[in-house]
Enzyme design. Structure first.
Site, PDB file in Angstrom:
ATOM      1  N   GLY A  12       0.782  -1.237   0.000  1.00  0.00           N
ATOM      2  CA  GLY A  12       0.000   0.000   0.000  1.00  0.00           C
ATOM      3  C   GLY A  12       0.812   1.286   0.000  1.00  0.00           C
ATOM      4  N   ARG A  64     -14.431 -14.352 -11.557  1.00  0.00           N
ATOM      5  CA  ARG A  64     -14.033 -12.973 -11.823  1.00  0.00           C
ATOM      6  C   ARG A  64     -15.209 -12.010 -11.958  1.00  0.00           C
ATOM      7  NH1 ARG A  64      -9.268 -11.530 -12.782  1.00  0.00           N
ATOM      8  NH2 ARG A  64      -8.586 -13.553 -13.532  1.00  0.00           N
ATOM      9  N   LEU A  92      -8.788  -7.186 -14.273  1.00  0.00           N
ATOM     10  CA  LEU A  92     -10.197  -6.794 -14.201  1.00  0.00           C
ATOM     11  C   LEU A  92     -10.961  -7.325 -15.416  1.00  0.00           C
ATOM     12  CD1 LEU A  92      -9.889  -3.071 -13.053  1.00  0.00           C
ATOM     13  CD2 LEU A  92     -10.255  -5.104 -11.651  1.00  0.00           C
ATOM     14  N   ASN A 106      -3.878   2.565 -13.430  1.00  0.00           N
ATOM     15  CA  ASN A 106      -2.970   1.652 -12.723  1.00  0.00           C
ATOM     16  C   ASN A 106      -1.569   2.219 -12.775  1.00  0.00           C
ATOM     17  OD1 ASN A 106      -2.037  -0.848 -11.530  1.00  0.00           O
ATOM     18  ND2 ASN A 106      -1.309  -1.460 -13.560  1.00  0.00           N
ATOM     19  N   HIS A 108       2.431   0.891 -12.898  1.00  0.00           N
ATOM     20  CA  HIS A 108       3.222  -0.320 -13.168  1.00  0.00           C
ATOM     21  C   HIS A 108       4.712   0.056 -13.124  1.00  0.00           C
ATOM     22  CE1 HIS A 108       4.063  -4.277 -14.748  1.00  0.00           C
ATOM     23  NE2 HIS A 108       4.925  -3.717 -15.578  1.00  0.00           N
ATOM     24  N   GLU A 141      -9.083  -4.548 -20.304  1.00  0.00           N
ATOM     25  CA  GLU A 141      -9.226  -5.887 -19.735  1.00  0.00           C
ATOM     26  C   GLU A 141      -7.981  -6.752 -19.953  1.00  0.00           C
ATOM     27  OE1 GLU A 141     -10.921  -4.544 -22.236  1.00  0.00           O
ATOM     28  OE2 GLU A 141     -12.039  -6.077 -23.363  1.00  0.00           O
ATOM     29  N   GLU A 173       7.449   6.142  -8.552  1.00  0.00           N
ATOM     30  CA  GLU A 173       6.020   5.785  -8.602  1.00  0.00           C
ATOM     31  C   GLU A 173       5.245   6.724  -7.691  1.00  0.00           C
ATOM     32  OE1 GLU A 173       4.887   1.643  -8.111  1.00  0.00           O
ATOM     33  OE2 GLU A 173       6.905   1.017  -8.619  1.00  0.00           O
TER      34      GLU A 173
HETATM   35  C1  GRF Z   1       4.140  -1.181  -7.161  1.00  0.00           C
HETATM   36  O1  GRF Z   1       5.460  -1.423  -7.580  1.00  0.00           O
HETATM   37  C2  GRF Z   1       3.230  -0.968  -8.327  1.00  0.00           C
HETATM   38  O2  GRF Z   1       3.858  -0.343  -9.397  1.00  0.00           O
HETATM   39  C3  GRF Z   1       2.850  -2.378  -8.709  1.00  0.00           C
HETATM   40  O3  GRF Z   1       2.721  -3.050  -7.488  1.00  0.00           O
HETATM   41  C4  GRF Z   1       3.533  -2.419  -6.499  1.00  0.00           C
HETATM   42  C5  GRF Z   1       2.625  -2.057  -5.369  1.00  0.00           C
HETATM   43  O4  GRF Z   1       3.319  -1.516  -4.289  1.00  0.00           O
HETATM   44  N1  GRF Z   1       1.662  -2.386  -9.513  1.00  0.00           N
HETATM   45  P1  GRF Z   1       2.532  -0.797  -3.123  1.00  0.00           P
HETATM   46  O5  GRF Z   1       1.505  -1.816  -2.592  1.00  0.00           O
HETATM   47  O6  GRF Z   1       1.866   0.414  -3.685  1.00  0.00           O
HETATM   48  O7  GRF Z   1       3.555  -0.483  -2.092  1.00  0.00           O
END
Ligand code: GRF
Length: 202
Positions: A12, A64, A92, A106, A108, A141, A173
């Site tokens: 999180g 799902r 999803l 999202n 990534h 999706e 991120e």
């Molecule tokens: C992050 O590296 C995100 O890019 C990927 O999963 C990880 C989640 O980390 N999708 P966190 O739970 O936000 O610490």
């Protein structure tokens, strides 16, 4: 103020970074609800500490479509306008994506379309790329495949380990996700086919 639904499965830290950006006034949004598919997700503690509404909707053993229906219902109950996947370890369904058209995003940990899927940072190290990074994208999706909103590059250093590179990507991120959300909140983001166009700030 745009109402966010944040979906998590674990640590999180991206959810925390979004919440921090709101708290310091950099992001004009409100986290309406945090939903985890795992009761053990550490991110739930952060939500609890901050008094952010949270729900656990366990995904194990549910198909799902049915699972996604439960999540959609919870998001609707909290009047969520933008769904932010933050380490949510599930694909999803098309019906979920259609329930929130261009309203599911999202983050990534790679420069997509390179290294989709699990262990993106490990894939980058093993491939030997010199530039890694992170991507915020709209969700469709398919896996890590929707139109790209924002990317941040992170150089790979010769001395990098998987851990050191992952940590530097994660830092970016945390800077990138709320910026993308803020641009959406300001209604500056439009999708033209695969291209996302960002208009200038007012
Ligand atoms: C992050 O590296 C995100 O890019 C990927 O999963 C990880 C989640 O980390 N999708 P966190 O739970 O936000 O610490």
């Amino acid at each position: 103020m745009i109402r966010l639904g944040v979906l998590i499965s674990g640590r999180g830290s991206n959810f925390e970074a979004i919440s921090n950006a709101i708290n310091v006034g950099k992001l004009d949004a409100e986290i309406a609800v945090v939903i985890s598919n795992r009761a053990s997700a550490a991110g739930l503690e952060i939500a609890r500490d901050r008094g952010i509404p949270m729900r656990v909707i366990p995904s194990q053993g549910i198909d799902r479509e049915k699972y996604d229906g439960l999540v959609i219902e919870e998001l609707r109950t909290h009047e969520v306008e933008l769904v932010c996947l933050a380490g949510f370890m599930r694909l999803l369904s098309a019906s979920f994506v259609q329930a929130f058209p261009n309203r599911v995003i999202n983050i990534h940990p790679s420069l997509l379309p390179a290294f989709p899927g699990l262990d993106a940072q490990k894939q980058a190290v093993e491939y030997g790329v010199k530039i890694a990074g992170c991507t915020v994208h709209f969700v469709d999706e398919f896996l890590d495949s929707g139109p790209i909103i924002l990317q941040t590059a992170v150089p790979v250093l010769d001395k990098d380990t998987l851990e050191s590179l992952s940590a530097r990507i994660l830092l970016q991120e945390h800077m990138t996700y709320w910026r993308a959300i803020q641009m959406i909140a300001e209604e500056r983001v439009s999708v033209e086919g695969r291209r996302v166009v960002i208009s200038d700030a007012a």
